[in-house]
Design a protein around this motif. Structure first.
Motif, PDB file in Angstrom:
ATOM      1  N   ASP A 168       0.842  -1.193   0.000  1.00  0.00           N
ATOM      2  CA  ASP A 168       0.000   0.000   0.000  1.00  0.00           C
ATOM      3  C   ASP A 168       0.880   1.248   0.000  1.00  0.00           C
ATOM      4  N   LYS A 169       1.147   1.799  -1.158  1.00  0.00           N
ATOM      5  CA  LYS A 169       2.029   2.966  -1.273  1.00  0.00           C
ATOM      6  C   LYS A 169       1.341   4.271  -0.859  1.00  0.00           C
ATOM      7  N   SER A 170       0.026   4.232  -0.685  1.00  0.00           N
ATOM      8  CA  SER A 170      -0.712   5.451  -0.362  1.00  0.00           C
ATOM      9  C   SER A 170      -0.342   6.016   1.013  1.00  0.00           C
ATOM     10  N   ILE A 171       0.260   5.191   1.870  1.00  0.00           N
ATOM     11  CA  ILE A 171       0.612   5.669   3.207  1.00  0.00           C
ATOM     12  C   ILE A 171       1.898   6.497   3.197  1.00  0.00           C
ATOM     13  N   LEU A 172       2.629   6.485   2.084  1.00  0.00           N
ATOM     14  CA  LEU A 172       3.917   7.170   2.018  1.00  0.00           C
ATOM     15  C   LEU A 172       3.754   8.664   1.778  1.00  0.00           C
ATOM     16  N   PHE A 173       4.711   9.444   2.254  1.00  0.00           N
ATOM     17  CA  PHE A 173       4.708  10.880   1.992  1.00  0.00           C
ATOM     18  C   PHE A 173       4.900  11.146   0.496  1.00  0.00           C
ATOM     19  N   GLU A 174       5.812  10.395  -0.123  1.00  0.00           N
ATOM     20  CA  GLU A 174       6.083  10.529  -1.553  1.00  0.00           C
ATOM     21  C   GLU A 174       6.018   9.140  -2.191  1.00  0.00           C
ATOM     22  N   PRO A 175       4.825   8.648  -2.474  1.00  0.00           N
ATOM     23  CA  PRO A 175       4.657   7.270  -2.962  1.00  0.00           C
ATOM     24  C   PRO A 175       5.343   6.958  -4.287  1.00  0.00           C
ATOM     25  N   GLU A 176       5.644   7.975  -5.084  1.00  0.00           N
ATOM     26  CA  GLU A 176       6.240   7.724  -6.403  1.00  0.00           C
ATOM     27  C   GLU A 176       7.768   7.689  -6.379  1.00  0.00           C
ATOM     28  N   LEU A 180      16.899   5.226  -0.162  1.00  0.00           N
ATOM     29  CA  LEU A 180      17.388   4.342   0.884  1.00  0.00           C
ATOM     30  C   LEU A 180      17.136   4.979   2.245  1.00  0.00           C
ATOM     31  N   PRO A 181      16.924   4.170   3.274  1.00  0.00           N
ATOM     32  CA  PRO A 181      16.669   4.724   4.610  1.00  0.00           C
ATOM     33  C   PRO A 181      17.932   5.272   5.249  1.00  0.00           C
ATOM     34  N   GLU A 182      17.744   5.995   6.331  1.00  0.00           N
ATOM     35  CA  GLU A 182      18.884   6.505   7.092  1.00  0.00           C
ATOM     36  C   GLU A 182      19.644   5.365   7.764  1.00  0.00           C
ATOM     37  N   ASN A 183      18.923   4.280   8.051  1.00  0.00           N
ATOM     38  CA  ASN A 183      19.539   3.193   8.803  1.00  0.00           C
ATOM     39  C   ASN A 183      19.599   1.900   8.002  1.00  0.00           C
ATOM     40  N   ILE A 184      20.823   1.426   7.813  1.00  0.00           N
ATOM     41  CA  ILE A 184      21.081   0.149   7.154  1.00  0.00           C
ATOM     42  C   ILE A 184      21.954  -0.678   8.091  1.00  0.00           C
ATOM     43  N   GLY A 185      21.470  -1.847   8.482  1.00  0.00           N
ATOM     44  CA  GLY A 185      22.198  -2.701   9.409  1.00  0.00           C
ATOM     45  C   GLY A 185      22.442  -4.071   8.832  1.00  0.00           C
ATOM     46  N   ILE A 186      23.062  -4.926   9.628  1.00  0.00           N
ATOM     47  CA  ILE A 186      23.424  -6.262   9.167  1.00  0.00           C
ATOM     48  C   ILE A 186      22.982  -7.278  10.215  1.00  0.00           C
ATOM     49  N   SER A 187      22.375  -8.373   9.763  1.00  0.00           N
ATOM     50  CA  SER A 187      22.006  -9.469  10.650  1.00  0.00           C
ATOM     51  C   SER A 187      22.486 -10.766  10.026  1.00  0.00           C
ATOM     52  N   GLU A 199       9.848   8.981   8.848  1.00  0.00           N
ATOM     53  CA  GLU A 199      10.902   9.105   7.847  1.00  0.00           C
ATOM     54  C   GLU A 199      10.333   9.121   6.431  1.00  0.00           C
ATOM     55  N   ILE A 200       9.397   8.230   6.158  1.00  0.00           N
ATOM     56  CA  ILE A 200       8.765   8.212   4.827  1.00  0.00           C
ATOM     57  C   ILE A 200       7.248   8.127   4.914  1.00  0.00           C
ATOM     58  N   ALA A 201       6.714   7.978   6.139  1.00  0.00           N
ATOM     59  CA  ALA A 201       5.269   7.815   6.311  1.00  0.00           C
ATOM     60  C   ALA A 201       4.849   8.374   7.669  1.00  0.00           C
ATOM     61  N   PRO A 202       3.554   8.634   7.873  1.00  0.00           N
ATOM     62  CA  PRO A 202       3.071   9.193   9.133  1.00  0.00           C
ATOM     63  C   PRO A 202       3.292   8.258  10.323  1.00  0.00           C
ATOM     64  N   ILE A 208       8.991   0.804   9.283  1.00  0.00           N
ATOM     65  CA  ILE A 208       8.967  -0.060   8.097  1.00  0.00           C
ATOM     66  C   ILE A 208      10.346  -0.688   7.944  1.00  0.00           C
ATOM     67  N   GLU A 209      10.392  -2.016   7.888  1.00  0.00           N
ATOM     68  CA  GLU A 209      11.673  -2.721   7.887  1.00  0.00           C
ATOM     69  C   GLU A 209      11.613  -3.951   6.986  1.00  0.00           C
ATOM     70  N   PHE A 210      12.697  -4.203   6.268  1.00  0.00           N
ATOM     71  CA  PHE A 210      12.797  -5.426   5.481  1.00  0.00           C
ATOM     72  C   PHE A 210      14.260  -5.817   5.348  1.00  0.00           C
ATOM     73  N   THR A 211      14.496  -7.080   4.980  1.00  0.00           N
ATOM     74  CA  THR A 211      15.857  -7.620   4.894  1.00  0.00           C
ATOM     75  C   THR A 211      16.135  -8.160   3.502  1.00  0.00           C
ATOM     76  N   ILE A 212      17.303  -7.826   2.969  1.00  0.00           N
ATOM     77  CA  ILE A 212      17.750  -8.348   1.676  1.00  0.00           C
ATOM     78  C   ILE A 212      18.803  -9.418   1.936  1.00  0.00           C
ATOM     79  N   PRO A 213      18.623 -10.632   1.424  1.00  0.00           N
ATOM     80  CA  PRO A 213      19.627 -11.691   1.628  1.00  0.00           C
ATOM     81  C   PRO A 213      20.995 -11.271   1.109  1.00  0.00           C
ATOM     82  N   PHE A 214      22.045 -11.719   1.798  1.00  0.00           N
ATOM     83  CA  PHE A 214      23.411 -11.353   1.438  1.00  0.00           C
ATOM     84  C   PHE A 214      23.732 -11.638  -0.027  1.00  0.00           C
ATOM     85  N   GLU A 215      23.315 -12.811  -0.499  1.00  0.00           N
ATOM     86  CA  GLU A 215      23.713 -13.222  -1.849  1.00  0.00           C
ATOM     87  C   GLU A 215      23.188 -12.289  -2.934  1.00  0.00           C
ATOM     88  N   LYS A 216      22.169 -11.496  -2.606  1.00  0.00           N
ATOM     89  CA  LYS A 216      21.591 -10.587  -3.594  1.00  0.00           C
ATOM     90  C   LYS A 216      22.397  -9.295  -3.753  1.00  0.00           C
TER      91      LYS A 216
END
Length: 226
Positions: A168-176, A180-187, A199-202, A208-216
């Motif tokens: 649902d992109k409608s919740i974003l301040f700038e949906p279009e 990248l976020p201010e915070n990028i970490g490693i697990s 940061e990007i939504a009310p 809002i958080e998601f993880t990208i696998p290392f191999e990607k």
């Protein structure tokens, strides 16, 4: 003898509580590095300075600021006590809860998550999560811009995962637009991208958080020995 020297240089972490005798409203639990003296000192200093900045209230342009975390904790308590003197009818307590956790450690890089909840009498408190990434050899902090070697390629992949996470992109301040976020970490699971509240939504949208696998994306990271 060689084994003994190696063990002394191994970087380990333990949780410590930082407080003062007069503190009643601030809770700070953070990891403390021990082992290699220069590396552990650099990491511990960076963590303490970062936590100190989180607790800063009042005039951000003030020339004199507390010089340590414990002094900042005392200053936070003093600000609250002064506030209560000026507004005795206010019954809501101020509070600050800060927790740090090592979420990834390898021979190359260390990633620490700092979760901070602060409430200074507003309608609601605010939770903010920050990732601090360190070079495991030197203890120097690796800023987000230096963690990635190919920002454009990394961003393209991140956008795909972001779109899958947030339908649902409608919740974003700038949906279009996507940034990248201010915070990028490693697990252990991969690279974490985290957008804090506002940061990007009310506020109602939360974190809002998601993880990208290392191999990607490992070929686009400063350290690719994941």
């Amino acid at each position: 003898m060689v084994f003994s020297c190696k063990k002394e240089n191994e970087l380990t972490f333990s949780e410590i509580q930082v407080t003062t005798n007069n503190n009643t409203i601030v809770e700070v639990f953070i990891p403390k590095a021990t082992g290699n003296k220069a590396t552990s000192k650099a990491i511990n200093t960076e963590i303490e300075n970062f936590i100190t900045s989180l607790l800063e209230i009042g005039d951000p342009k003030a020339k004199t600021k507390p010089s340590s975390l414990t002094k900042q904790i005392e200053a936070f308590n003093s600000e609250y006590n002064n506030f209560i003197k000026d507004f005795p009818e206010v019954t809501q307590l101020w509070e600050a809860q800060i927790d740090g956790e090592v979420i990834y450690q390898s021979k190359d890089i260390i990633s620490i998550a700092i979760t901070a909840y602060l409430n200074t009498g507003g309608a609601h408190g605010n939770t903010n999560i920050s990732f601090l990434n360190f070079d495991a050899a030197t203890g120097k902090r690796i800023l987000k811009e230096k963690l990635i070697t190919n920002t454009k390629a990394f961003t393209n992949i991140a956008k795909t995962y972001f779109n899958e996470e947030l339908t649902d992109k409608s919740i974003l301040f700038e949906p279009e637009s996507f940034t990248l976020p201010e915070n990028i970490g490693i697990s252990e699971e991969g690279i974490i991208l985290l957008y804090n509240t506002y940061e990007i939504a009310p506020y109602a949208s939360g974190i809002i958080e998601f993880t990208i696998p290392f191999e990607k994306v490992k070929s686009y990271l400063i350290f690719n020995s994941f």
